[in-house]
Design a protein around this motif. Structure first.
Motif, mmCIF file in Angstrom:
data_model
loop_
_atom_site.group_PDB
_atom_site.id
_atom_site.type_symbol
_atom_site.label_atom_id
_atom_site.label_comp_id
_atom_site.label_asym_id
_atom_site.label_seq_id
_atom_site.Cartn_x
_atom_site.Cartn_y
_atom_site.Cartn_z
ATOM 1 N N TYR A 142 -0.237 13.385 3.594
ATOM 2 C CA TYR A 142 -1.247 12.386 3.905
ATOM 3 C C TYR A 142 -0.707 10.963 3.775
ATOM 4 O O TYR A 142 -1.481 10.010 3.814
ATOM 5 C CB TYR A 142 -2.456 12.552 2.985
ATOM 6 C CG TYR A 142 -3.159 13.876 3.126
ATOM 7 C CD1 TYR A 142 -3.823 14.207 4.289
ATOM 8 C CD2 TYR A 142 -3.165 14.788 2.074
ATOM 9 C CE1 TYR A 142 -4.463 15.428 4.424
ATOM 10 C CE2 TYR A 142 -3.801 16.009 2.192
ATOM 11 C CZ TYR A 142 -4.450 16.326 3.368
ATOM 12 O OH TYR A 142 -5.069 17.520 3.490
ATOM 13 N N THR A 143 0.621 10.806 3.623
ATOM 14 C CA THR A 143 1.195 9.476 3.430
ATOM 15 C C THR A 143 0.849 8.558 4.587
ATOM 16 O O THR A 143 0.362 7.435 4.403
ATOM 17 C CB THR A 143 2.718 9.571 3.261
ATOM 18 O OG1 THR A 143 3.002 10.367 2.114
ATOM 19 C CG2 THR A 143 3.331 8.194 3.088
ATOM 20 N N GLU B 215 -10.719 -1.771 -0.402
ATOM 21 C CA GLU B 215 -9.809 -0.691 -0.756
ATOM 22 C C GLU B 215 -10.419 0.272 -1.769
ATOM 23 O O GLU B 215 -9.772 1.247 -2.155
ATOM 24 C CB GLU B 215 -8.515 -1.271 -1.341
ATOM 25 C CG GLU B 215 -7.709 -2.119 -0.377
ATOM 26 C CD GLU B 215 -7.139 -1.328 0.784
ATOM 27 O OE1 GLU B 215 -6.908 -0.126 0.607
ATOM 28 O OE2 GLU B 215 -6.934 -1.918 1.860
ATOM 29 N N LEU B 216 -11.645 0.016 -2.220
ATOM 30 C CA LEU B 216 -12.296 0.888 -3.193
ATOM 31 C C LEU B 216 -12.365 2.334 -2.738
ATOM 32 O O LEU B 216 -12.009 3.244 -3.505
ATOM 33 C CB LEU B 216 -13.700 0.356 -3.516
ATOM 34 C CG LEU B 216 -14.583 1.268 -4.373
ATOM 35 C CD1 LEU B 216 -13.986 1.429 -5.761
ATOM 36 C CD2 LEU B 216 -16.006 0.715 -4.464
ATOM 37 N N PRO B 217 -12.810 2.638 -1.509
ATOM 38 C CA PRO B 217 -12.860 4.053 -1.111
ATOM 39 C C PRO B 217 -11.484 4.711 -1.078
ATOM 40 O O PRO B 217 -11.344 5.878 -1.426
ATOM 41 C CB PRO B 217 -13.500 4.008 0.288
ATOM 42 C CG PRO B 217 -13.264 2.627 0.770
ATOM 43 C CD PRO B 217 -13.339 1.760 -0.452
ATOM 44 N N LEU B 218 -10.464 3.962 -0.672
ATOM 45 C CA LEU B 218 -9.114 4.528 -0.652
ATOM 46 C C LEU B 218 -8.655 4.851 -2.065
ATOM 47 O O LEU B 218 -8.039 5.897 -2.304
ATOM 48 C CB LEU B 218 -8.152 3.545 0.010
ATOM 49 C CG LEU B 218 -6.693 4.006 0.111
ATOM 50 C CD1 LEU B 218 -6.591 5.265 0.951
ATOM 51 C CD2 LEU B 218 -5.823 2.896 0.685
ATOM 52 N N LEU C 14 0.824 -1.202 0.000
ATOM 53 C CA LEU C 14 0.000 0.000 0.000
ATOM 54 C C LEU C 14 0.864 1.261 0.000
ATOM 55 O O LEU C 14 0.540 2.247 -0.677
ATOM 56 C CB LEU C 14 -0.926 -0.007 1.212
ATOM 57 C CG LEU C 14 -2.165 -0.888 1.110
ATOM 58 C CD1 LEU C 14 -2.898 -0.940 2.438
ATOM 59 C CD2 LEU C 14 -3.096 -0.401 0.002
ATOM 60 N N TYR C 15 1.955 1.221 0.744
ATOM 61 C CA TYR C 15 2.869 2.370 0.733
ATOM 62 C C TYR C 15 3.503 2.555 -0.642
ATOM 63 O O TYR C 15 3.666 3.685 -1.122
ATOM 64 C CB TYR C 15 3.959 2.204 1.789
ATOM 65 C CG TYR C 15 5.039 3.244 1.675
ATOM 66 C CD1 TYR C 15 4.818 4.550 2.126
ATOM 67 C CD2 TYR C 15 6.265 2.943 1.088
ATOM 68 C CE1 TYR C 15 5.796 5.524 2.000
ATOM 69 C CE2 TYR C 15 7.244 3.918 0.957
ATOM 70 C CZ TYR C 15 7.012 5.201 1.410
ATOM 71 O OH TYR C 15 7.969 6.161 1.280
ATOM 72 N N ILE D 124 -1.630 5.029 4.731
ATOM 73 C CA ILE D 124 -1.237 3.734 5.268
ATOM 74 C C ILE D 124 -2.101 3.381 6.480
ATOM 75 O O ILE D 124 -2.543 2.231 6.630
ATOM 76 C CB ILE D 124 0.244 3.746 5.660
ATOM 77 C CG1 ILE D 124 1.096 4.134 4.450
ATOM 78 C CG2 ILE D 124 0.674 2.396 6.197
ATOM 79 C CD1 ILE D 124 0.946 3.212 3.272
ATOM 80 N N ALA D 125 -2.374 4.379 7.334
ATOM 81 C CA ALA D 125 -3.162 4.122 8.537
ATOM 82 C C ALA D 125 -4.595 3.736 8.212
ATOM 83 O O ALA D 125 -5.251 3.045 8.989
ATOM 84 C CB ALA D 125 -3.150 5.357 9.449
ATOM 85 N N VAL D 126 -5.100 4.177 7.053
ATOM 86 C CA VAL D 126 -6.466 3.835 6.652
ATOM 87 C C VAL D 126 -6.478 2.596 5.759
ATOM 88 O O VAL D 126 -7.332 1.723 5.906
ATOM 89 C CB VAL D 126 -7.124 5.035 5.917
ATOM 90 C CG1 VAL D 126 -8.462 4.638 5.338
ATOM 91 C CG2 VAL D 126 -7.297 6.196 6.874
ATOM 92 N N GLY D 127 -5.534 2.513 4.835
ATOM 93 C CA GLY D 127 -5.541 1.411 3.866
ATOM 94 C C GLY D 127 -5.326 0.053 4.495
ATOM 95 O O GLY D 127 -6.005 -0.924 4.147
#
Length: 270
Positions: A110-111, A173-176, A92-93, A115-118
């Motif tokens: 927002y990096t 992961e669609l919203p991300l 993800l990163y 990562i914190a959300v994904g």
């Protein structure tokens, strides 16, 4: 960056992401038996290594794996699935790092948030799969005739379980992905909200195809959280677009103020 630079950057990011997945896969291969036992545990009425007898007809029994290469193939699939799940922070990163150079400097902060959300989103999708497995198994096993016993091959069930873990995790992961596209200026919040009918229909169809059971409960349990996450992504994109408009408005105002000021120069005595 030129097209060649973008392709080289993509290659480097893919190598790092795949390398992390392979590294975790190798480590998980030493614990594949524990992973298989963990995946089999939700099955209702099934005991590993035991076949249901006539007294427990209508339940299921796990039978041995057929084939010489089947155990190795099964261990490989389970290990790769564990590698994708555990290495999710790394790939993800890498995904974000590939997109970040196209963003403004203020947006690159927002990096950590990505990562914190994904990572929790992907793990939540995998957890929903593990939670749905008993319900899915009960529905499918319920079609077994009363006078018969469902002999369930271990490899068939684990193939289904690993596939659902990956599909559910990626679907969360669609919203991300939508938020990343919005941050990159590819799609606006207004366009995202304009897609709501097609998105809800697509999410429902996807949930119907992704869930192997025919009951509507499993489909709704998958479609509902994805739809809510889509709406949440639209809200986040709307706030980001509003922030951009305010920032650009402030910059334009400062430019106008600077243009109205008289040019600085030497003063001549009268």
């Amino acid at each position: 960056m030129t097209l060649g630079d973008h392709l080289r950057e993509l290659r480097n990011r893919l190598i790092k992401a795949v390398g992390a997945i392979l590294l975790v896969t190798v480590v998980a291969a030493f614990f594949y038996k524990q992973l298989i036992a963990f995946l089999i545990d939700p099955l209702p009425g099934c005991t590993p290594g035991q076949v249901a007898d006539a007294a427990t007809a209508g339940h299921c029994g796990l039978i041995a794996i057929n084939g010489l290469l089947s155990p190795f193939t099964l261990a490989l699939k389970v290990s790769i699935t564990a590698g994708v799940v555990v290495a999710s922070p790394v790939w993800l990163y890498q995904l974000w790092a590939f997109v970040a150079p196209g963003l403004y400097r203020s947006e690159r902060k927002y990096t950590l948030a990505v990562i914190a959300v994904g990572v929790p989103l992907f793990l939540s999708g995998a957890a929903v799969t593990y939670w749905l497995l008993p319900t899915t198994a009960r529905v499918l096993i319920s079609f077994t005739p009363d006078s018969a016993t469902n002999l369930l091959p271990v490899d068939d069930f684990l193939n289904l379980a690993t596939r659902m873990v990956l599909v559910f995790g990626l679907s969360f992961e669609l919203p991300l992905l939508l938020v990343l596209l919005n941050l990159g200026g590819v799609v606006s919040a207004r366009r995202m909200t304009g897609w709501w009918r097609a998105m809800i229909m697509g999410i429902t169809v996807f949930a119907a195809v992704a869930t192997p059971s025919t009951d509507p409960l499993s489909m709704l349990l998958l479609a509902a959280p994805i739809a809510l996450l889509y709406l949440l992504a639209c809200a986040v994109a709307g706030l980001n677009d509003l922030r951009r408009r305010r920032t650009r408005g402030a910059e334009n105002y400062e430019d106008l103020q600077t243009a109205d000021e008289p040019p600085a120069g030497p003063t001549h005595p009268a």
